[in-house]
Design an enzyme around this catalytic site. Sequence first.
Site, PDB file in Angstrom:
ATOM      1  N   GLY A  27     -51.882  14.700 -87.845  1.00 23.10           N
ATOM      2  CA  GLY A  27     -51.980  15.100 -86.914  1.00 23.10           C
ATOM      3  C   GLY A  27     -51.880  14.406 -86.215  1.00 23.10           C
ATOM      4  N   HIS A  33     -43.631  11.141 -85.124  1.00 24.63           N
ATOM      5  CA  HIS A  33     -43.511  12.101 -85.994  1.00 24.63           C
ATOM      6  C   HIS A  33     -42.557  13.554 -85.688  1.00 24.63           C
ATOM      7  CE1 HIS A  33     -47.927  11.326 -85.427  1.00 24.63           C
ATOM      8  NE2 HIS A  33     -47.969  10.881 -86.839  1.00 24.63           N
TER       9      HIS A  33
END
Length: 274
Positions: A27, A33
């Site tokens: 996360g 990402h």
Amino acid sequence: MNIFNNINELRNSLRGKVPIAFVPTMGNLHTGHLALVERAKQSSDCVVVSIFINRLQFLPHEDFDRYPQTLEDDCRSLSALNVNSVFAPDEKILFPTPQEFLLALPSIADTLEGKFRPGFFRGVATIVLKLLNIVQPQVAVFGKKDYQQLHIIREMVRQLNIPVEIVACETVRAQDGLALSSRNQYLDREQRKEACRLFQTLSQLKNEIASGRKDFPALQQQATQLLSQRGWSVDYLSIHKRSSLMPAQAHDEDLVILGAAWLGKTRLIDNLEI
Ligand code: PAF
């Protein structure tokens, strides 16, 4: 986009979907990402992203308790990229009982990152294996930023015959060259300005090697000294063979320079292929 906490619900929703492309994360998603997600989308219309801060890969004194948690923002970013499913399990879903079965890793996992973070790769490999078993993807995408992690996961998949293709993605950098990382936000303004020096140092080393220098230990020492003089505390700056991650010998080709160093209380890692 569906967000799952429960393993069976995730599996039911994925039934019959082939291929599945999977991006495991902890996360606090940044552009790096999202580049992994974009790469996953090239392999499949069905992209699954996991968000799980894995206790097994943190040492007792490390930042597990303060690791940034931004689930809502993360889901917003992933939804904008048309990700199918987010798997964001509570700890008790992945560890209903203490995780007593842990993988035994080859000795390469005790070098570089593993030397300074004992048990780190065992924690990473164990959770990645669990996640691969849960999601059962055909493709899984990892960033080259964590070069040794990528190497170890590739080897795990090969040696344990896990039916998944591991795809590597280039490191995404800020304009000044700093590799994007969730931990960059721990840096204060002065440290952030200095932080790109790690990449610059790797780039200088790369240039020296490209121009024919083969005295790797001396190069490593010089580079370490330069960073230390600027207030860094260097864990390692080291030249390795890409294929095995063994220390490079003068006649070796296809090399990678790996580095990890502290700026104040923040530990940064980076690498550069030659
Ligand atoms: O690279 C990471 O973010 C983590 O090590 C991973 C692969 C998600 C396992 O927790």
